[in-house]
Design a protein around this motif. Structure first.
Motif, short mmCIF file in Angstrom:
data_model
loop_
_atom_site.label_atom_id
_atom_site.label_comp_id
_atom_site.label_asym_id
_atom_site.label_seq_id
_atom_site.Cartn_x
_atom_site.Cartn_y
_atom_site.Cartn_z
N ASN A 146 0.82 -1.20 0.00
CA ASN A 146 0.00 0.00 0.00
C ASN A 146 0.86 1.26 0.00
OD1 ASN A 146 -1.63 -2.07 2.17
ND2 ASN A 146 -2.66 -1.45 0.30
N TRP A 147 1.98 1.20 0.72
CA TRP A 147 2.91 2.35 0.68
C TRP A 147 3.43 2.55 -0.74
CZ3 TRP A 147 2.84 5.74 4.36
CH2 TRP A 147 2.57 5.36 5.69
N LEU A 148 3.75 1.46 -1.43
CA LEU A 148 4.22 1.57 -2.81
C LEU A 148 3.14 2.13 -3.73
CD1 LEU A 148 6.21 -1.78 -3.21
CD2 LEU A 148 7.13 0.52 -2.93
N THR A 149 1.88 1.80 -3.45
CA THR A 149 0.78 2.31 -4.26
C THR A 149 0.63 3.81 -4.06
OG1 THR A 149 -0.34 0.19 -4.04
CG2 THR A 149 -1.68 2.04 -4.76
N ILE A 150 0.94 4.30 -2.89
CA ILE A 150 0.81 5.73 -2.59
C ILE A 150 1.85 6.56 -3.34
CG2 ILE A 150 1.17 7.42 -0.74
CD1 ILE A 150 -0.35 5.58 1.11
N VAL A 151 3.03 5.98 -3.58
CA VAL A 151 4.14 6.74 -4.16
C VAL A 151 3.76 7.46 -5.45
CG1 VAL A 151 6.45 6.54 -5.18
CG2 VAL A 151 5.94 5.39 -3.03
N PRO A 152 3.13 6.79 -6.45
CA PRO A 152 2.76 7.53 -7.66
C PRO A 152 1.78 8.66 -7.40
CG PRO A 152 2.65 5.16 -8.03
CD PRO A 152 2.79 5.36 -6.57
N SER A 153 0.98 8.53 -6.35
CA SER A 153 -0.01 9.57 -6.07
C SER A 153 0.64 10.85 -5.56
CB SER A 153 -1.02 9.06 -5.03
OG SER A 153 -1.69 7.91 -5.49
N LEU A 154 1.86 10.77 -5.07
CA LEU A 154 2.54 11.97 -4.58
C LEU A 154 2.74 12.99 -5.69
CD1 LEU A 154 5.22 10.37 -2.21
CD2 LEU A 154 2.97 11.28 -1.62
N ALA A 155 2.87 12.50 -6.93
CA ALA A 155 3.03 13.42 -8.06
C ALA A 155 1.77 14.23 -8.32
CB ALA A 155 3.41 12.62 -9.32
N CYS A 156 0.65 13.83 -7.74
CA CYS A 156 -0.62 14.53 -7.95
C CYS A 156 -0.83 15.69 -6.98
CB CYS A 156 -1.78 13.55 -7.84
SG CYS A 156 -1.79 12.29 -9.13
N SER A 159 12.47 28.69 0.67
CA SER A 159 11.79 29.71 -0.13
C SER A 159 12.62 30.97 -0.35
CB SER A 159 10.46 30.09 0.54
OG SER A 159 10.69 30.53 1.88
N GLY A 160 13.92 30.93 -0.09
CA GLY A 160 14.76 32.10 -0.28
C GLY A 160 14.96 32.43 -1.75
N PRO A 161 15.49 33.63 -2.05
CA PRO A 161 15.74 34.04 -3.44
C PRO A 161 16.69 33.05 -4.13
CG PRO A 161 15.94 35.90 -1.95
CD PRO A 161 15.84 34.69 -1.10
N LEU A 204 2.98 20.96 -1.37
CA LEU A 204 4.30 20.44 -0.99
C LEU A 204 5.35 21.52 -0.81
CD1 LEU A 204 4.43 17.34 -3.40
CD2 LEU A 204 3.69 17.41 -1.02
N GLY A 205 4.93 22.79 -0.95
CA GLY A 205 5.92 23.88 -0.89
C GLY A 205 6.67 23.98 0.41
#
Length: 328
Positions: A40-50, A62-64, A56-57
């Motif tokens: 299930n953890w492996l299944t979640i990995v592709p979803s992180l790209a969504c 966040s510096g120049p 995710l900032g």
């Protein structure tokens, strides 16, 4: 799954976010309750790209001139209608992505048809590339049920010789499960009616009827998992379980560290170890067994392997070049 994941590479964030929510929530429920949560953890990995950049900032400085600042400038330019010039590399990348999507879609056709079939096949590939295949524990599976002598699975062979494998199709893995219960006795005679057999308890697999099912996520107890698969077949097809029996006869510390309860802790090792074959199912809420504090109901199917002593296993260990355990 590939047919659903692939659009996340190219569609808008709204559609991809919908798949993200659709994927993450069920996976988290399975992680909390399952015994194979690493899948299930492996299944979640592709979803992180969504996840979009705003979500995710916080993970990036966040510096120049930092990565976050560069991404923000790119987004501002895109909002003004400025587009990066198309290069050969970007065209080639888009072409490869499109070709891969078409290939995965084509290879998914037999997988989807299998998924919809009433005789679904588990853990199989439908093409030599093995890019798209099936996995599951709720379809049909094959298991050994007979030995050459015509014995049913679990009946003991005194000489411990491996039989030829006979496979049949069994039903769905749902409401019941077969289990191998390892037992030991200090009695000098394993066949004596008054011999007291005591159960070894594993860390998570069913054993004690009064022990509730455990939550093990995200850890995976490999020995418990292998014991479940061994119960589908005979011990002749899982020789490692005889190796384990030899370790228990020696009170081997490393082997016992994989168990939850050693009934011979602080005592001499057992003289005999055997395996018993049971069928387990949950007790009914409000029923008689549940009122007695029992989570499980079990029925004995027969012996899984016969009572074994050190003397019985010497030749067996020697023929397989296994180190002979020493009693501790």
């Amino acid at each position: 799954m590939p047919l659903v994941w692939t659009p996340c590479i190219t569609v808008e964030h709204v559609k991809c976010g919908g798949w993200r929510d659709l994927s993450l929530h069920p996976q988290m429920v399975l992680i909390i309750s399952g015994n194979l949560s690493f899948l299930n953890w492996l299944t979640i990995v592709p979803s992180l790209a969504c996840f979009d950049d705003a979500t995710l900032g916080f993970l990036f400085p966040s510096g120049p001139g930092c990565l976050k600042d560069q991404v923000l400038r790119m987004q501002e330019e895109e909002a003004r209608g400025a587009r990066a010039p198309r290069t050969r590399g970007s065209v080639a990348r888009h072409t490869v992505n499109l070709a891969l999507g078409v290939l995965v879609a084509w290879l998914s056709v037999p997988v989807v048809l299998n998924l919809l079939s009433p005789r679904q096949v588990m853990n199989s590939s439908f093409n030599p590339l093995r890019i798209v295949n099936t996995y599951g524990a709720f379809g049909r599976y094959l298991r050994a049920t007979m030995t050459p002598e015509g014995r049913h699975a679990g009946e003991a062979s005194p000489d411990l010789q491996p039989p030829s494998l006979v496979l049949v199709c069994s039903g769905c893995i749902t409401k019941e499960r077969t289990e191998v219960i390892l037992q030991g006795t200090a009695s000098p005679n394993a066949s004596a009616p008054d011999a007291k057999w005591e159960d070894y308890e594993f860390k998570c697999k069913p054993g004690d009827l009064r022990r509730r099912p455990c939550l093990i996520s995200p850890y995976h107890h490999r020995l418990d998992w292998l014991m479940w698969f061994a119960a589908f077949q005979t011990y002749e097809h899982n020789e490692w379980i005889i190796h384990l029996a030899g370790k228990l006869l020696a009170n081997d510390a490393q082997a016992l560290s994989l168990l939850a309860l050693n009934p011979f802790a602080g005592r001499a090792p057992p003289r005999w170890v055997r395996g018993e074959h049971y069928r387990y199912k949950f007790s009914r809420p409000g029923g008689t067994h549940a009122a007695e504090g029992k989570w499980w109901i079990r029925k004995r199917l027969g012996p899984y392997f016969p009572p074994l002593s050190f003397q019985d296993l010497k030749g067996y260990f020697r023929s397989r070049e296994w180190p002979y355990p020493k009693p501790e």
